[in-house]
Write a protein that holds these residues in place. Structure first.
Motif, mmCIF file in Angstrom:
data_model
loop_
_atom_site.group_PDB
_atom_site.id
_atom_site.type_symbol
_atom_site.label_atom_id
_atom_site.label_comp_id
_atom_site.label_asym_id
_atom_site.label_seq_id
_atom_site.Cartn_x
_atom_site.Cartn_y
_atom_site.Cartn_z
ATOM 1 N N VAL A 34 1.264 11.067 3.002
ATOM 2 C CA VAL A 34 2.267 10.047 2.706
ATOM 3 C C VAL A 34 1.565 9.018 1.836
ATOM 4 C CG1 VAL A 34 3.767 8.256 3.677
ATOM 5 C CG2 VAL A 34 3.461 10.436 4.891
ATOM 6 N N ARG A 35 2.207 8.576 0.768
ATOM 7 C CA ARG A 35 1.555 7.653 -0.163
ATOM 8 C C ARG A 35 2.477 6.485 -0.492
ATOM 9 N NH1 ARG A 35 -2.789 10.617 -3.351
ATOM 10 N NH2 ARG A 35 -3.000 12.610 -2.288
ATOM 11 N N LEU A 36 1.875 5.314 -0.666
ATOM 12 C CA LEU A 36 2.599 4.122 -1.104
ATOM 13 C C LEU A 36 2.176 3.772 -2.523
ATOM 14 C CD1 LEU A 36 2.462 1.755 2.015
ATOM 15 C CD2 LEU A 36 4.210 3.425 1.403
ATOM 16 N N TRP A 37 3.129 3.275 -3.300
ATOM 17 C CA TRP A 37 2.893 2.943 -4.708
ATOM 18 C C TRP A 37 3.574 1.617 -5.029
ATOM 19 C CZ3 TRP A 37 0.566 7.299 -7.105
ATOM 20 C CH2 TRP A 37 0.744 8.522 -6.449
ATOM 21 N N ASP A 38 2.964 0.824 -5.913
ATOM 22 C CA ASP A 38 3.724 -0.288 -6.472
ATOM 23 C C ASP A 38 4.565 0.268 -7.616
ATOM 24 O OD1 ASP A 38 2.179 -0.132 -8.834
ATOM 25 O OD2 ASP A 38 0.907 -1.823 -8.284
ATOM 26 N N LEU A 39 5.354 -0.585 -8.253
ATOM 27 C CA LEU A 39 6.307 -0.083 -9.240
ATOM 28 C C LEU A 39 5.664 0.290 -10.563
ATOM 29 C CD1 LEU A 39 9.474 -2.265 -8.579
ATOM 30 C CD2 LEU A 39 8.654 -0.198 -7.448
ATOM 31 N N LYS A 40 4.359 0.071 -10.683
ATOM 32 C CA LYS A 40 3.633 0.511 -11.871
ATOM 33 C C LYS A 40 2.910 1.830 -11.621
ATOM 34 C CE LYS A 40 2.997 -4.112 -13.845
ATOM 35 N NZ LYS A 40 2.028 -5.108 -14.354
ATOM 36 N N GLY A 41 3.084 2.340 -10.401
ATOM 37 C CA GLY A 41 2.465 3.611 -10.082
ATOM 38 C C GLY A 41 1.066 3.493 -9.530
ATOM 39 N N ASN A 42 0.643 2.259 -9.193
ATOM 40 C CA ASN A 42 -0.679 2.082 -8.609
ATOM 41 C C ASN A 42 -0.634 2.410 -7.117
ATOM 42 O OD1 ASN A 42 -1.868 0.977 -11.048
ATOM 43 N ND2 ASN A 42 -0.676 -0.873 -10.636
ATOM 44 N N PRO A 43 -1.541 3.252 -6.632
ATOM 45 C CA PRO A 43 -1.567 3.549 -5.197
ATOM 46 C C PRO A 43 -1.839 2.287 -4.386
ATOM 47 C CG PRO A 43 -2.902 5.117 -6.443
ATOM 48 C CD PRO A 43 -2.566 4.002 -7.380
ATOM 49 N N GLN A 44 -1.123 2.153 -3.292
ATOM 50 C CA GLN A 44 -1.311 1.023 -2.386
ATOM 51 C C GLN A 44 -2.095 1.529 -1.174
ATOM 52 O OE1 GLN A 44 0.170 -2.278 -3.510
ATOM 53 N NE2 GLN A 44 -0.307 -0.779 -5.096
ATOM 54 N N GLY A 45 -3.414 1.398 -1.274
ATOM 55 C CA GLY A 45 -4.268 1.888 -0.207
ATOM 56 C C GLY A 45 -4.493 3.386 -0.297
ATOM 57 N N GLU A 46 -5.098 3.925 0.733
ATOM 58 C CA GLU A 46 -5.397 5.357 0.777
ATOM 59 C C GLU A 46 -4.175 6.143 1.252
ATOM 60 O OE1 GLU A 46 -8.330 6.885 -0.139
ATOM 61 O OE2 GLU A 46 -8.694 4.876 -0.972
ATOM 62 N N PRO A 47 -4.124 7.428 0.903
ATOM 63 C CA PRO A 47 -3.040 8.267 1.426
ATOM 64 C C PRO A 47 -3.063 8.294 2.954
ATOM 65 C CG PRO A 47 -4.209 9.385 -0.354
ATOM 66 C CD PRO A 47 -5.019 8.168 -0.012
ATOM 67 N N PHE A 48 -1.875 8.374 3.546
ATOM 68 C CA PHE A 48 -1.766 8.469 5.006
ATOM 69 C C PHE A 48 -1.952 9.936 5.382
ATOM 70 C CE2 PHE A 48 1.694 4.881 5.242
ATOM 71 C CZ PHE A 48 0.905 4.061 4.453
ATOM 72 N N LYS A 49 -2.944 10.208 6.188
ATOM 73 C CA LYS A 49 -3.226 11.587 6.580
ATOM 74 C C LYS A 49 -3.085 11.750 8.077
ATOM 75 C CE LYS A 49 -6.366 12.419 2.677
ATOM 76 N NZ LYS A 49 -7.728 12.842 2.258
ATOM 77 N N GLY A 50 -2.496 12.866 8.466
ATOM 78 C CA GLY A 50 -2.295 13.130 9.883
ATOM 79 C C GLY A 50 -1.470 14.377 10.109
ATOM 80 N N HIS A 51 -0.473 14.568 9.241
ATOM 81 C CA HIS A 51 0.342 15.772 9.365
ATOM 82 C C HIS A 51 -0.499 17.015 9.088
ATOM 83 C CE1 HIS A 51 4.456 14.343 9.980
ATOM 84 N NE2 HIS A 51 4.188 13.339 9.161
ATOM 85 N N GLU A 52 -0.271 18.028 9.854
ATOM 86 C CA GLU A 52 -0.935 19.316 9.646
ATOM 87 C C GLU A 52 0.003 20.196 8.827
ATOM 88 O OE1 GLU A 52 -1.939 20.882 13.421
ATOM 89 O OE2 GLU A 52 -3.132 19.133 14.015
ATOM 90 N N GLY A 53 0.003 19.962 7.552
ATOM 91 C CA GLY A 53 0.903 20.695 6.673
ATOM 92 C C GLY A 53 1.764 19.743 5.872
ATOM 93 N N TYR A 54 2.726 20.286 5.190
ATOM 94 C CA TYR A 54 3.531 19.517 4.246
ATOM 95 C C TYR A 54 4.333 18.403 4.916
ATOM 96 C CZ TYR A 54 2.918 24.144 2.106
ATOM 97 O OH TYR A 54 2.414 25.330 1.661
ATOM 98 N N VAL A 55 4.570 17.350 4.155
ATOM 99 C CA VAL A 55 5.462 16.263 4.579
ATOM 100 C C VAL A 55 6.772 16.435 3.816
ATOM 101 C CG1 VAL A 55 5.841 13.783 4.616
ATOM 102 C CG2 VAL A 55 3.552 14.705 5.055
ATOM 103 N N PHE A 56 7.856 16.639 4.553
ATOM 104 C CA PHE A 56 9.138 16.920 3.926
ATOM 105 C C PHE A 56 10.034 15.699 3.769
ATOM 106 C CE2 PHE A 56 8.543 21.274 5.934
ATOM 107 C CZ PHE A 56 8.080 21.838 4.763
ATOM 108 N N SER A 57 9.812 14.665 4.574
ATOM 109 C CA SER A 57 10.741 13.534 4.536
ATOM 110 C C SER A 57 10.021 12.244 4.906
ATOM 111 C CB SER A 57 11.900 13.782 5.508
ATOM 112 O OG SER A 57 12.857 12.754 5.452
ATOM 113 N N VAL A 58 10.345 11.174 4.182
ATOM 114 C CA VAL A 58 9.779 9.851 4.456
ATOM 115 C C VAL A 58 10.866 8.797 4.327
ATOM 116 C CG1 VAL A 58 7.418 10.401 3.736
ATOM 117 C CG2 VAL A 58 9.074 9.606 2.031
#
Length: 690
Positions: free
Chosen positions: A256-280
């Protein structure tokens, strides 16, 4: 085999599917492995996460000596790399590309290729006196009023007056509530669009797709900034924060990833799911993110990526959709087990699972007042539930196929849904349809052409019909029916009074403008007829087909001499010279060939393309031939087969159709990359790709 091995397998499957879709009636796979793969890959390579993941959950994929685990990826990769697979999609693949006839119709009758890449791609219409407006109109044609394939997700604008949809055709589209398109489709994604959402102020649309990017667009479809890149693989879900300053995304890489409106990542990716993330989704206060994934869990995160409590477990299989209630106190989820579930923020189930869908639940949403949950599923229905899981009325039926996305209007009085049938539908809360579905043609359109006066368009498609349209997309009479199978090529006679068509049933047919057959079908080709054209005097028809021959016919269907033989493999495209004395053909053997009207070869075959030739055309003065092919190049030749300059390069993928402008100074090409490009005769691009 872990989740990512399965993902790798599916990606391989998808590549095969993209080819096999284009060449559905062709089974060129030889040997046991190849035949097995066709069945396996076609079964699993469907149009959205909710579909293809469902296939991977079958017993065959869950393991065991008799399952996919016993094949393992190395064997699959080896089998998929067989040269037979290269042949699978490339010939008719672009030959079935929707862009064929129209481009050439203004210059000379042009021949069809076929299947648009639904993802099918766009319809390339003729260059009407070099008018860019004419091209754009023709490019979209009637089918601009629907997605070229399934609709992956739908969303209401905050004011409830506009619906956004994203589809497997790679476009984002806006509609008013009567189903009228609002402007042109938004293009930019390279591949399917899986998710769309409006910003809280309704001025921006965010989308995520198969190309692994997140994109922002204004309401006219203009890109806002550069695509957001970071996900390693597809982006399945996107959403705005309530203040509109942040975008959240989830994808195939399990993050799971957060972005500002310029496309800059906001912090590190959220990791925990074992496999694909389908919905946020964001919570209403914007302080929490909820996600659902392939590991069957629902998870809460703070904005730094810290897990909020333990994962919510209960679904028996993958979670496809998650949503917060308007008060932020409840989470709804839907999954592969066919249930809708409610949870408090500690992961405690709120009552029993909601059961009713026959098959997977692909989308869930809360009503604005938080008292109702809507769900859409594989059974093609949209269902409303109270918070105790009691059905509210009868299921909404109408979609022909699976429902992939549902949403409430801001006032809570309307439900919008999108599905496998390529339509977007509005319903009131009793399930009554509101207006007609947002749609256009039935099935894929394989070939289109303008009438000589430019006032009418003819199309041929997968539904086996030939259709006439005015330039506003209104049908002109009833569809012409007669072909038993897909229609691959259509063209008008020079006087505009007759239409010729060729198709999968191996016949060439003539029709008047009311759809009355003109005589009996022309039969002779062994296999499909891929391309047809009239001679300049309108007295002769030329056809090219799967049997590798070029044939001439009078208007009564009598063969004019013997079939022209020389191509080693299918003939993809045929055309007459402006004086009507020469025929040019292109085929899967990678050659361009000239013939006199007795079938005698004129000179040696033109060789240069690295792979199959999908389209050929003469210049208006008859001195030059243009060709386009699998190698992604456009090439000019003199009549002796000498290359005229360097190949034109620019298309990212095969070139499906080429034609000259009426003055002979410009070449237009359409490709598998979904673009139409203009070139001068030296191969310099003219303007930006369409």
């Amino acid at each position: 085999m872990n989740y990512f091995d399965v993902g790798k397998l599916w990606c391989l499957a998808r590549e095969l599917r993209l080819k096999s879709i284009k060449c559905r009636r062709k089974n060129l796979l030889y040997g046991g492995w190849s035949y097995l793969l066709v069945g396996v890959m076609t079964a699993i390579a469907v149009v959205s996460p909710a579909l293809w993941v469902s296939e991977l959950s079958s017993p065959f994929f869950r393991g065991g000596e008799g399952g996919i685990k016993s094949l393992y990826l190395t064997q699959l990769e080896s089998a998929i790399s067989h040269t037979q697979l290269a042949a699978l999609g490339e010939s008719a693949g672009v030959r079935y590309s929707l862009g064929v006839e129209p481009v050439r119709a203004q210059v000379a009758p042009i021949q069809g290729t076929g299947e648009i890449r639904f993802p099918q791609t766009e319809v390339l219409m003729p260059v009407q006196s070099g008018s860019l407006d004419g091209i754009k109109l023709a490019l979209e044609g009637k089918r601009r009023q629907r997605h070229f394939g399934p609709v992956s997700e739908v969303a209401f604008s905050p004011d409830g007056k506009t619906v956004a949809s994203g589809g497997t055709d790679g476009t984002v589209r806006l509609w008013d509530l009567k189903g009228n398109p609002q402007g042109e489709p938004f293009k930019g994604h390279e591949g399917r669009v899986f998710s769309v959402a409006f910003s809280p102020d309704g001025k921006t649309v965010v989308s995520g797709g198969e190309d692994g990017t997140v994109r922002l667009s204004d309401l006219k479809g203009n890109p806002i900034g550069e695509p957001f890149k970071g996900h390693e693989g597809y982006v399945f879900s996107v959403a705005f924060s309530p203040d509109g300053k942040t975008v959240v995304s989830g994808g195939l890489d399990g993050t799971v990833r957060l972005w500002d409106l310029k496309g800059n990542p906001q912090g590190e990716p959220f990791k925990g799911h074992e496999g694909y993330v389908f919905s946020v989704a964001f919570s209403p206060d914007g302080k929490t993110v909820v996600s659902g994934g392939l590991d069957g869990t629902v998870r809460l995160w703070d904005l730094k990526g810290n897990p909020q409590g333990e994962p919510f477990k209960g679904h028996e299989g993958w979670v496809f959709s998650v949503a917060f209630s308007p008060d932020g106190k409840t989470v709804a989820s839907g999954g592969v087990d066919g249930t809708v579930r409610l949870w408090d923020l500690k992961g405690n189930p709120q009552g029993e699972p909601f059961k009713g869908h026959e098959g997977r639940v692909t989308s869930v949403a809360f009503s604005p007042d938080g008292k109702t949950v809507a769900s859409g599923g594989e059974d093609g229905t949209v269902r409303l539930w109270d918070l105790k899981g009691n059905p509210q009325g009868e299921p909404f039926k109408g979609h022909e196929g699976r429902v992939f996305s549902v949403a409430f209007s801001p006032d809570g009085k309307t439900v919008v849904s999108g599905g496998e049938d390529g339509t977007v539908r509005l319903s009131d809360l009793k399930g009554n349809p509101i207006g007609e579905p947002f749609k256009g043609d039935v099935g894929a359109v394989n070939s289109v052409a303008f009438s000589p006066d430019g006032k009418t368009v003819v199309s041929g498609g997968d539904d086996g019909t030939v259709r006439l349209w005015d330039l506003k997309g209104n049908p002109q009479g009833e569809p012409f029916k007669g072909h038993e199978g897909w229609v691959f090529s259509v063209a008008f006679s020079p006087d505009g009074k007759t239409v010729v068509s060729g198709g999968d049933d191996g016949t060439v047919r003539l029709w008047d403008l009311k759809g009355n057959p003109q005589g009996e079908p022309f039969k002779g080709d062994v296999g499909a007829v891929n391309s047809v054209a009239f001679s300049p005097d309108g007295k002769t028809v030329v056809s090219g087909g799967d049997d590798g021959t070029v044939r001439l016919w009078d208007l009564k269907g009598n063969p004019q001499g013997e079939p022209f033989k020389g191509h080693e493999g299918w003939v993809s495209s045929v055309a007459f010279s402006p004086d009507g004395k020469t025929v040019v053909s292109g085929g899967v053997d990678g050659t361009v060939r000239l013939w006199d009207l007795k079938g005698n070869p004129i000179g040696e075959p033109f060789k240069g393309h690295e792979g199959w030739v999908f389209s050929v055309a003469f210049s208006p003065d008859g001195k030059t031939v243009v060709s386009g092919g699998r190698d992604g190049t456009v090439r000019l030749w003199d009549l002796k087969g000498n290359p005229q300059g360097e190949p034109f390069k620019g298309h990212e993928g095969p070139v499906s159709e080429v034609a000259f402008s009426p003055d002979g100074k410009t070449v237009v090409s359409g490709g598998d990359d979904g673009t139409v490009r203009l070139w001068d005769l030296k191969g310099n691009p003219i303007g930006e790709p369409f």
